[in-house]
Design a protein around this motif. Structure first.
Motif, PDB file in Angstrom:
ATOM      1  N   SER A   1      -1.885  -5.605   8.223  1.00  0.00           N
ATOM      2  CA  SER A   1      -2.594  -6.517   7.323  1.00  0.00           C
ATOM      3  C   SER A   1      -2.454  -6.116   5.857  1.00  0.00           C
ATOM      4  O   SER A   1      -2.719  -6.910   4.982  1.00  0.00           O
ATOM      5  N   TRP A   2      -2.032  -4.871   5.566  1.00  0.00           N
ATOM      6  CA  TRP A   2      -1.914  -4.432   4.170  1.00  0.00           C
ATOM      7  C   TRP A   2      -0.922  -5.298   3.402  1.00  0.00           C
ATOM      8  O   TRP A   2      -1.160  -5.667   2.278  1.00  0.00           O
ATOM      9  N   SER A   3       0.218  -5.577   4.030  1.00  0.00           N
ATOM     10  CA  SER A   3       1.253  -6.308   3.313  1.00  0.00           C
ATOM     11  C   SER A   3       0.958  -7.797   3.188  1.00  0.00           C
ATOM     12  O   SER A   3       1.606  -8.488   2.430  1.00  0.00           O
ATOM     13  N   SER A   4      -0.035  -8.293   3.900  1.00  0.00           N
ATOM     14  CA  SER A   4      -0.327  -9.720   3.855  1.00  0.00           C
ATOM     15  C   SER A   4      -1.436 -10.073   2.876  1.00  0.00           C
ATOM     16  O   SER A   4      -1.815 -11.209   2.743  1.00  0.00           O
ATOM     17  N   ARG A   5      -1.956  -9.054   2.129  1.00  0.00           N
ATOM     18  CA  ARG A   5      -3.014  -9.328   1.152  1.00  0.00           C
ATOM     19  C   ARG A   5      -2.447 -10.036  -0.060  1.00  0.00           C
ATOM     20  O   ARG A   5      -1.331  -9.802  -0.457  1.00  0.00           O
ATOM     21  N   SER A   6      -3.260 -10.877  -0.662  1.00  0.00           N
ATOM     22  CA  SER A   6      -2.829 -11.522  -1.909  1.00  0.00           C
ATOM     23  C   SER A   6      -3.860 -11.335  -2.983  1.00  0.00           C
ATOM     24  O   SER A   6      -4.919 -10.845  -2.758  1.00  0.00           O
TER      25      SER A   6
ATOM     26  N   LEU B   1      -7.113  -0.923  -2.681  1.00  0.00           N
ATOM     27  CA  LEU B   1      -5.974  -1.809  -2.472  1.00  0.00           C
ATOM     28  C   LEU B   1      -5.956  -2.811  -3.606  1.00  0.00           C
ATOM     29  O   LEU B   1      -6.971  -3.442  -3.912  1.00  0.00           O
ATOM     30  N   GLY B   2      -4.790  -2.942  -4.246  1.00  0.00           N
ATOM     31  CA  GLY B   2      -4.653  -3.865  -5.366  1.00  0.00           C
ATOM     32  C   GLY B   2      -4.498  -5.295  -4.893  1.00  0.00           C
ATOM     33  O   GLY B   2      -4.774  -5.622  -3.747  1.00  0.00           O
ATOM     34  N   GLY B   3      -4.049  -6.137  -5.774  1.00  0.00           N
ATOM     35  CA  GLY B   3      -3.926  -7.556  -5.502  1.00  0.00           C
ATOM     36  C   GLY B   3      -4.625  -8.305  -6.609  1.00  0.00           C
ATOM     37  O   GLY B   3      -4.896  -7.759  -7.680  1.00  0.00           O
ATOM     38  N   VAL B   4      -4.944  -9.551  -6.368  1.00  0.00           N
ATOM     39  CA  VAL B   4      -5.629 -10.346  -7.379  1.00  0.00           C
ATOM     40  C   VAL B   4      -6.929  -9.676  -7.788  1.00  0.00           C
ATOM     41  O   VAL B   4      -7.251  -9.561  -8.962  1.00  0.00           O
ATOM     42  N   ARG B   5      -7.690  -9.215  -6.801  1.00  0.00           N
ATOM     43  CA  ARG B   5      -8.929  -8.471  -7.063  1.00  0.00           C
ATOM     44  C   ARG B   5      -8.846  -7.160  -6.285  1.00  0.00           C
ATOM     45  O   ARG B   5      -8.879  -7.171  -5.053  1.00  0.00           O
ATOM     46  N   PRO B   6      -8.753  -6.012  -6.978  1.00  0.00           N
ATOM     47  CA  PRO B   6      -8.698  -4.739  -6.256  1.00  0.00           C
ATOM     48  C   PRO B   6      -9.927  -4.571  -5.356  1.00  0.00           C
ATOM     49  O   PRO B   6     -11.034  -4.961  -5.714  1.00  0.00           O
ATOM     50  N   THR B   7      -9.688  -4.005  -4.188  1.00  0.00           N
ATOM     51  CA  THR B   7     -10.731  -3.816  -3.189  1.00  0.00           C
ATOM     52  C   THR B   7     -10.854  -2.342  -2.847  1.00  0.00           C
ATOM     53  O   THR B   7      -9.855  -1.699  -2.515  1.00  0.00           O
TER      54      THR B   7
ATOM     55  N   LEU C   1      -3.174   0.352 -12.502  1.00  0.00           N
ATOM     56  CA  LEU C   1      -2.441   0.584 -11.267  1.00  0.00           C
ATOM     57  C   LEU C   1      -2.307  -0.732 -10.505  1.00  0.00           C
ATOM     58  O   LEU C   1      -3.000  -1.704 -10.794  1.00  0.00           O
ATOM     59  N   ARG C   2      -1.447  -0.749  -9.517  1.00  0.00           N
ATOM     60  CA  ARG C   2      -1.305  -1.927  -8.679  1.00  0.00           C
ATOM     61  C   ARG C   2      -0.983  -1.474  -7.266  1.00  0.00           C
ATOM     62  O   ARG C   2      -0.641  -0.316  -7.050  1.00  0.00           O
ATOM     63  N   ASP C   3      -1.127  -2.336  -6.345  1.00  0.00           N
ATOM     64  CA  ASP C   3      -0.815  -2.121  -4.936  1.00  0.00           C
ATOM     65  C   ASP C   3      -1.826  -1.220  -4.227  1.00  0.00           C
ATOM     66  O   ASP C   3      -2.580  -1.691  -3.416  1.00  0.00           O
ATOM     67  N   TYR C   4      -1.856   0.072  -4.514  1.00  0.00           N
ATOM     68  CA  TYR C   4      -2.805   0.960  -3.856  1.00  0.00           C
ATOM     69  C   TYR C   4      -2.934   2.270  -4.625  1.00  0.00           C
ATOM     70  O   TYR C   4      -2.077   2.633  -5.417  1.00  0.00           O
ATOM     71  N   ALA C   5      -4.029   2.964  -4.368  1.00  0.00           N
ATOM     72  CA  ALA C   5      -4.272   4.286  -4.948  1.00  0.00           C
ATOM     73  C   ALA C   5      -5.450   4.900  -4.205  1.00  0.00           C
ATOM     74  O   ALA C   5      -6.118   4.231  -3.407  1.00  0.00           O
ATOM     75  N   ARG C   6      -5.708   6.169  -4.472  1.00  0.00           N
ATOM     76  CA  ARG C   6      -6.890   6.834  -3.942  1.00  0.00           C
ATOM     77  C   ARG C   6      -7.538   7.612  -5.070  1.00  0.00           C
ATOM     78  O   ARG C   6      -6.866   8.327  -5.812  1.00  0.00           O
ATOM     79  N   VAL C   7      -8.850   7.440  -5.199  1.00  0.00           N
ATOM     80  CA  VAL C   7      -9.601   8.148  -6.238  1.00  0.00           C
ATOM     81  C   VAL C   7     -10.419   9.234  -5.542  1.00  0.00           C
ATOM     82  O   VAL C   7     -11.163   8.951  -4.602  1.00  0.00           O
ATOM     83  N   ASP C   8     -10.251  10.458  -6.002  1.00  0.00           N
ATOM     84  CA  ASP C   8     -10.933  11.614  -5.419  1.00  0.00           C
ATOM     85  C   ASP C   8     -12.097  12.015  -6.309  1.00  0.00           C
ATOM     86  O   ASP C   8     -11.944  12.101  -7.536  1.00  0.00           O
ATOM     87  N   PHE C   9     -13.244  12.249  -5.680  1.00  0.00           N
ATOM     88  CA  PHE C   9     -14.471  12.592  -6.396  1.00  0.00           C
ATOM     89  C   PHE C   9     -15.053  13.893  -5.879  1.00  0.00           C
ATOM     90  O   PHE C   9     -14.830  14.280  -4.734  1.00  0.00           O
ATOM     91  N   ARG C  10     -15.870  14.515  -6.708  1.00  0.00           N
ATOM     92  CA  ARG C  10     -16.777  15.583  -6.302  1.00  0.00           C
ATOM     93  C   ARG C  10     -18.165  15.156  -6.722  1.00  0.00           C
ATOM     94  O   ARG C  10     -18.351  14.599  -7.803  1.00  0.00           O
ATOM     95  N   LEU C  11     -19.142  15.441  -5.881  1.00  0.00           N
ATOM     96  CA  LEU C  11     -20.548  15.222  -6.232  1.00  0.00           C
ATOM     97  C   LEU C  11     -21.144  16.563  -6.607  1.00  0.00           C
ATOM     98  O   LEU C  11     -21.033  17.523  -5.843  1.00  0.00           O
TER      99      LEU C  11
END
Length: 138
Positions: free
Chosen positions: A133-138, A16-22, A87-97
């Protein structure tokens, strides 16, 4: 660009993006008994959308059971990829181990499926967030 098939666990980390991506908790796509033997374990169209197919019946997304160290590494890599691609707002990173536990980025999806049962929403819920709560993040 060259790609190589990496056999191993398939893991997803939402960001999730914003000031600090989480980074959200790690989700795993499991390939189970009904998945066709001899077929590469790839999340293709059938495994995602054809509900009567053996590929769909042979896959399931669950919260991943990974060590704290691996979880942190995947989350850090996901945020790094998110920021590197600006990127901003949101994304998903897919991995393989791979067999040695080394993560490989499969893709960075800037518009992952957000439906309530999808992996991104599953991870957000596991993090204690509701969709409200997604839309209320800053």
């Amino acid at each position: 660009m060259a790609e190589e098939y990496v056999e191993g666990r398939e893991l997803y980390v939402g960001v999730l993006g914003g000031v600090r991506p989480t980074a959200l908790p790690v989700v795993e796509l499991q390939f189970r008994g009904a998945y066709p033997k001899g077929r590469p374990r790839i999340a293709d169209w059938a495994s995602k959308f054809e509900k009567d197919s053996p590929e769909f019946k042979g896959t399931r997304s669950v919260m991943a059971r990974v060590s704290g160290e691996l979880r942190q590494r995947l989350q850090d890599l996901a945020v790094d990829a998110f920021e590197a691609l600006q990127l901003r707002d949101y994304a998903r990173v897919d991995f393989r181990l791979d067999a040695s536990g080394n993560p490989f980025v499969l893709e960075v999806n800037p518009n992952p499926y957000l439906e309530q049962s999808a992996e991104f929403a599953m991870a957000a819920k596991a993090a204690g967030w509701s969709t409200r709560s997604w839309s209320s993040r800053s």
